[in-house]
Design a protein around this motif. Sequence first.
Motif, PDB file in Angstrom:
ATOM      1  N   THR A   1       0.836  -1.214   0.000  1.00  0.00           N
ATOM      2  CA  THR A   1       0.000   0.000   0.000  1.00  0.00           C
ATOM      3  C   THR A   1       0.871   1.265   0.000  1.00  0.00           C
ATOM      4  N   LEU A   2       2.176   1.088   0.219  1.00  0.00           N
ATOM      5  CA  LEU A   2       3.078   2.254   0.248  1.00  0.00           C
ATOM      6  C   LEU A   2       3.342   2.742  -1.181  1.00  0.00           C
ATOM      7  N   PRO A   3       3.806   3.988  -1.348  1.00  0.00           N
ATOM      8  CA  PRO A   3       4.069   4.490  -2.711  1.00  0.00           C
ATOM      9  C   PRO A   3       5.129   3.642  -3.417  1.00  0.00           C
ATOM     10  N   SER A   4       4.900   3.411  -4.699  1.00  0.00           N
ATOM     11  CA  SER A   4       5.839   2.569  -5.458  1.00  0.00           C
ATOM     12  C   SER A   4       6.745   3.447  -6.326  1.00  0.00           C
ATOM     13  N   VAL A   5       7.823   2.835  -6.802  1.00  0.00           N
ATOM     14  CA  VAL A   5       8.766   3.553  -7.663  1.00  0.00           C
ATOM     15  C   VAL A   5       8.817   2.814  -8.996  1.00  0.00           C
ATOM     16  N   ARG A   6       8.395   3.488 -10.056  1.00  0.00           N
ATOM     17  CA  ARG A   6       8.461   2.838 -11.366  1.00  0.00           C
ATOM     18  C   ARG A   6       9.762   3.220 -12.051  1.00  0.00           C
ATOM     19  N   ASP A   7      10.408   2.226 -12.619  1.00  0.00           N
ATOM     20  CA  ASP A   7      11.649   2.479 -13.342  1.00  0.00           C
ATOM     21  C   ASP A   7      11.934   1.270 -14.229  1.00  0.00           C
ATOM     22  N   LYS A   8      13.023   1.357 -15.001  1.00  0.00           N
ATOM     23  CA  LYS A   8      13.509   0.183 -15.736  1.00  0.00           C
ATOM     24  C   LYS A   8      14.604  -0.410 -14.871  1.00  0.00           C
ATOM     25  N   TRP A   9      14.276  -1.513 -14.218  1.00  0.00           N
ATOM     26  CA  TRP A   9      15.157  -2.116 -13.231  1.00  0.00           C
ATOM     27  C   TRP A   9      15.933  -3.263 -13.869  1.00  0.00           C
ATOM     28  N   THR A  10      17.242  -3.169 -13.847  1.00  0.00           N
ATOM     29  CA  THR A  10      18.062  -4.228 -14.453  1.00  0.00           C
ATOM     30  C   THR A  10      18.681  -5.106 -13.373  1.00  0.00           C
ATOM     31  N   VAL A  11      18.581  -6.410 -13.565  1.00  0.00           N
ATOM     32  CA  VAL A  11      19.232  -7.351 -12.642  1.00  0.00           C
ATOM     33  C   VAL A  11      20.738  -7.293 -12.939  1.00  0.00           C
ATOM     34  N   VAL A  12      21.531  -6.841 -11.952  1.00  0.00           N
ATOM     35  CA  VAL A  12      22.978  -6.727 -12.193  1.00  0.00           C
ATOM     36  C   VAL A  12      23.756  -7.880 -11.563  1.00  0.00           C
ATOM     37  N   GLY A  13      23.152  -8.560 -10.634  1.00  0.00           N
ATOM     38  CA  GLY A  13      23.851  -9.692 -10.019  1.00  0.00           C
ATOM     39  C   GLY A  13      23.008 -10.319  -8.939  1.00  0.00           C
ATOM     40  N   GLN A  14      23.358 -11.522  -8.593  1.00  0.00           N
ATOM     41  CA  GLN A  14      22.649 -12.181  -7.498  1.00  0.00           C
ATOM     42  C   GLN A  14      23.574 -13.139  -6.780  1.00  0.00           C
ATOM     43  N   TRP A  15      23.194 -13.477  -5.562  1.00  0.00           N
ATOM     44  CA  TRP A  15      24.021 -14.360  -4.739  1.00  0.00           C
ATOM     45  C   TRP A  15      23.106 -15.240  -3.902  1.00  0.00           C
ATOM     46  N   ILE A  16      23.428 -16.511  -3.878  1.00  0.00           N
ATOM     47  CA  ILE A  16      22.630 -17.441  -3.071  1.00  0.00           C
ATOM     48  C   ILE A  16      23.528 -17.996  -1.986  1.00  0.00           C
TER      49      ILE A  16
ATOM     50  N   LEU B   1      19.035  -5.020  -8.155  1.00  0.00           N
ATOM     51  CA  LEU B   1      18.498  -4.344  -9.335  1.00  0.00           C
ATOM     52  C   LEU B   1      18.968  -2.892  -9.327  1.00  0.00           C
ATOM     53  N   TYR B   2      19.233  -2.349 -10.524  1.00  0.00           N
ATOM     54  CA  TYR B   2      19.587  -0.932 -10.650  1.00  0.00           C
ATOM     55  C   TYR B   2      18.517  -0.245 -11.499  1.00  0.00           C
ATOM     56  N   GLY B   3      18.034   0.869 -11.011  1.00  0.00           N
ATOM     57  CA  GLY B   3      17.028   1.625 -11.756  1.00  0.00           C
ATOM     58  C   GLY B   3      17.705   2.597 -12.711  1.00  0.00           C
ATOM     59  N   GLU B   4      17.296   2.506 -13.981  1.00  0.00           N
ATOM     60  CA  GLU B   4      17.984   3.279 -15.020  1.00  0.00           C
ATOM     61  C   GLU B   4      17.760   4.791 -14.852  1.00  0.00           C
ATOM     62  N   HIS B   5      16.525   5.181 -14.522  1.00  0.00           N
ATOM     63  CA  HIS B   5      16.230   6.617 -14.439  1.00  0.00           C
ATOM     64  C   HIS B   5      16.438   7.166 -13.028  1.00  0.00           C
ATOM     65  N   THR B   6      15.974   6.419 -12.045  1.00  0.00           N
ATOM     66  CA  THR B   6      16.092   6.899 -10.661  1.00  0.00           C
ATOM     67  C   THR B   6      17.522   6.720 -10.143  1.00  0.00           C
ATOM     68  N   GLN B   7      18.291   5.861 -10.807  1.00  0.00           N
ATOM     69  CA  GLN B   7      19.659   5.529 -10.388  1.00  0.00           C
ATOM     70  C   GLN B   7      19.668   4.983  -8.957  1.00  0.00           C
ATOM     71  N   ARG B   8      18.584   4.313  -8.607  1.00  0.00           N
ATOM     72  CA  ARG B   8      18.505   3.720  -7.267  1.00  0.00           C
ATOM     73  C   ARG B   8      18.806   2.229  -7.336  1.00  0.00           C
ATOM     74  N   VAL B   9      19.206   1.707  -6.193  1.00  0.00           N
ATOM     75  CA  VAL B   9      19.480   0.278  -6.075  1.00  0.00           C
ATOM     76  C   VAL B   9      18.304  -0.368  -5.361  1.00  0.00           C
ATOM     77  N   ALA B  10      17.957  -1.564  -5.756  1.00  0.00           N
ATOM     78  CA  ALA B  10      16.903  -2.298  -5.041  1.00  0.00           C
ATOM     79  C   ALA B  10      17.375  -3.725  -4.798  1.00  0.00           C
ATOM     80  N   LEU B  11      16.996  -4.236  -3.654  1.00  0.00           N
ATOM     81  CA  LEU B  11      17.371  -5.602  -3.282  1.00  0.00           C
ATOM     82  C   LEU B  11      16.113  -6.444  -3.139  1.00  0.00           C
ATOM     83  N   ILE B  12      16.060  -7.507  -3.936  1.00  0.00           N
ATOM     84  CA  ILE B  12      14.969  -8.471  -3.763  1.00  0.00           C
ATOM     85  C   ILE B  12      15.566  -9.609  -2.936  1.00  0.00           C
ATOM     86  N   LEU B  13      15.066  -9.766  -1.742  1.00  0.00           N
ATOM     87  CA  LEU B  13      15.587 -10.805  -0.849  1.00  0.00           C
ATOM     88  C   LEU B  13      14.514 -11.861  -0.676  1.00  0.00           C
ATOM     89  N   ASP B  14      14.832 -13.092  -1.058  1.00  0.00           N
ATOM     90  CA  ASP B  14      13.842 -14.146  -0.830  1.00  0.00           C
ATOM     91  C   ASP B  14      14.517 -15.419  -0.332  1.00  0.00           C
TER      92      ASP B  14
END
Lengths: 434, 311
Positions: A247-262, A275-288
């Motif tokens: 329900t929190l505000p979302s950030v739309r961007d073109k997010w590229t997977v740059v690497g992963q580690w298990i 993930l790196y956002g092309e326009h926002t230049q932000r980093v995002a971590l998907i942790l599962d």
Amino acid sequence: MAFTWTEQNVLNLTEDEQTRRDGAKLATRAKWPTLGVDEQAIWGECQGSGKTPYRVSIDQRELAYRCSCPSKKFPCKHTLGLLLLFAKDPTLFQNVAALEWVTTWLESRQARTAKSPSPVVNQEAQAKRVQARVAKIDEGLQELRLWLCDLVRHGFTNPQVKSYAYWDRMAARMVDAQASAIARRLRQIATIPMRGDAEWAARLLVEVSRLYLLADSYQRIDSLPAELQEDLRTGIGWPRKKDELLTLPSVRDKWTVVGQWIEGDDSLRARRVWLYGEHTQRVALILDFAPGRTPFDETYVAGQQYDAELVYYPSAFPQRALVKQVIGISTRTLDDLTFLAHESFSAMLEQYASALGCNPWLERLPFILRRAVLSPHSEGVSLYDAELRTLPLKPPATGDLHLWVNIARSGGHPTTVVGEWDGYEVNLLEVMAV
Amino acid sequence: MQTQWNELLATALLGTEQRQRALLSGEAEGLEFLASIEASDPEQWLLLASAYACTYRRAGQIPPEIARTQTVPAASAESKQRCSMQVANRLVDLLQQAEIKELFLVESLTILTGKGRLVPPALLPDLFEWAKRNKQRRALLVLVVGERGKWLAMQNPEWKNVLQVEDKGLVEEAAGSIHLPGEQAVIEALELSVKENFLSKALSFLPGQGGSREARLVQAIMDKLLADRKDRRVFHSEQGLVKMASVMPPAILPQLIGRMRQALSNREPSWLEGLSQINPSNSALGNQGWFAKLAELIEYRHQMLEELANE
């Protein structure tokens, strides 16, 4: 926008070699009496041992797949076979209206992802549960503070410090106190005194003092800024409800997977996807997480670019995020992202310092570094930047050739690398071939 | 800062029971700002001071310059072309099953040598591990690893001898014309795995007895394999089957695959599905298992040779 399939991308969808091999065998026209494609889906029927063929459908927009075979592997060999065939020769797939069983599946997916009505919440009961949890955590953290003080009173040379049971007992207590993240950290810290290297005592002091700072700060949580309160709760292991986060505000961007580690073991594996956002230049971590050998729910491939909306977990330095909605998928290379890359380790460390200023419990920061050189020598392997400055590399596990594969790919030439920095060492995730 | 940190570390090692006074009095040089931390006891002070100090250290980290001894010259440029992505993927698959498919891997590398192509750099570590203790394998690598391979071998003490082949004859052999198995090799390979004498039957494909030489060879092989399939005593290990598949002359492979498929589909219409699940050493599956597996291996080798032919 559909994902661009290449044979390599398809093979990267699974870690299971047998599935890759079996999928490759099924990637011939003769095995598929029915093949089709439209804007949203790819589908096919594969003649199996039974009378009814296996039906495979792939949602290209959200990278989801379904096969009617009984295999527990995900993706199964039929899914991989169909995608490999599509990657090899898409002209074999007729661009027609999707068959009924394909549209039924796509519709059921859409229905599942559509917002379901919120269940009626008994607010009084919920408040009681939260209160009980707060009390348990307060009590647990009080005990942790005393325990850590005892630890430094007797000193690290005390023999029990090298006993795993000593740490594990406290970790179990933290599980009881519903401070699961602290329990996990204690079990990680338990391995430090047993490493036997020259740095073990310094590293132990860093880790236990940071843990103490966490427990100590929690006593004054109400006086801290809201975002730092969230970081404290994350550090303790306070769970966040996915529904609430979405329900929190979302950030739309073109997010590229740059690497992963298990990492992890046979009981539980954790995966970090950066993930790196092309326009926002932000980093995002998907942790599962995935138990045992169960595959992770979603498949991420380095170079995939998602036009997507992400929701960040609240934090003074937001990194972890949830995927709210994927609008389209395409592919990128590390070369396309050089504008997000650092030119030197010093620049990366500056960013790390400012991140620590926001969140002193930050675990790691991903980075892309240009013109980096992987250099094997008589004392080990070094990674240095264009300014000839270096940071320690995480040593590979015995028998793990991953680092040597990266050395072979770069051949000692400057190249772009992706890594994680945790304040101690660089964990190398990707190296661009030269 | 280093001095301050070392003071904190020494106290943590010995315990505050033995070292608290030095810290609390701020006698150690540079500890003044840490001494101002409010704490109820020496343990709390030590833990908080360490937390602040380590965060300070982390935030102010300066990467050291690399020592000259830790840099090495980069690999030279290649003069030969690398193999295609398709062949590279095939090599990845072969390397993952090198114990079983060794003969196919050797054949692939021999063909690449003949064509003057190089293996992709990412495969070099696995190839070096595969070859490091076997001189025939090492000889096979010399001409397909290129400059990158030579450079990499020099960097890892485990691989320093991997491209050192004293017997130059072995390298010349690897670089020589591709050895195509002859009919005698087929007979021998099949004879190795059967009890009755196949030789007299197999010799019936000698020239001048009607039909093409390839067709007669395929017929002889099929007769033998189908006879074996009926014999409940005949079983083959997967390695034995790989050996059989690897000696079949490439020219007869399409015909042989067609005949084997036909033989299987006559009795088991859906044999192709689940073929990879069949374990030829599982006697419960009977001769259907090894026959199907052999067909699969022959088809695998045919695909492999087709890909290599396109290089």
